[in-house]
Scaffold this motif. Structure first.
Motif: not given
Lengths: 110, 110
Positions: B35-53
């Motif tokens: 489902g829909e996710r914010t950038v911060s959600d994805l940063v949390q989930d993937t462990g990648l840093n924000q710029a990268n995501v």
DNA sequence: ACACTGTATGATCACATAGTAATATAAGGA
DNA sequence: TCCTTATATTACTATGTGATCATACAGTGT
């Protein structure tokens, strides 16, 4: 459906996508869809040079997309993984959808 | 079936495969399948840093794989191209086939 | 043994791009 | 207005790999 896949599996999937992310290899695969071909056949068909074709075939074989049969001086290559065709068709279908959307947008904004 | 595709089309197909040929992007897409996710959600989930995501999301959006909806400070991303899931499933299925073949070979040679 | 042909394999170069840090932009709250 | 937060962008480095040339290897015929 849509189960969460572990990172290791996603890496393997990415590896396989990367094999197909090369126009030259897609040209080779597309020709092989017509049937078994020798390296020289593929050099002729693609216009790529022999070393290049051989290297791409090596990659495709190592990843299981094609098979090789040696006969005398010749090496006959063939598709080993039928899913290649399906994958390309899906991508192609998507390209058409996007092309439609774009022309619709252009038409709408005029 | 198995029609010959012109080089220009194969280049476009290769471009799309290349987008998916990245574990980080597949991780993002795999999460978005829930489902829909914010950038911060994805940063949390993937462990990648924000710029990268953010950069990966930019690539995915430019190629039409995901959509973005902005709401206040947040950017909500979602899957725009349902074929992604099918493509990954096919790749996954093929991985299983190869794993089976390998274990069969190992069993046979023992 | 030698020559020739088809295929595979280094070595090298050039280029694309993933990751990262720093910074910019934009929106909301005090 | 100033500060904080969420996201995007820029500049840089490091790594991977596609194209090419030269060469090696293998099979065939003389």
């Amino acid at each position: 459906m849509s189960k969460q896949l572990p990172p290791e599996i996603l890496e393997l999937i990415a590896d396989r996508f990367r094999i197909l992310a090369e126009p030259a290899r897609l040209r080779i695969l597309n020709t092989l869809m017509l049937g078994e071909r020798t390296v020289s056949d593929l050099v002729q068909d693609t216009g790529l040079n022999q070393a290049n074709v051989s290297k791409h075939l090596g990659v495709l074989r190592a990843s299981g997309f094609v098979d090789r049969r040696k006969e005398g001086l010749y090496a006959f290559y063939s598709i080993a993984d039928p899913s290649v065709e399906v994958l390309c068709e899906i991508m192609c279908g998507r390209l058409e959808v996007q092309a439609h959307e774009q022309s619709a947008i252009l038409a709408g904004s005029s």
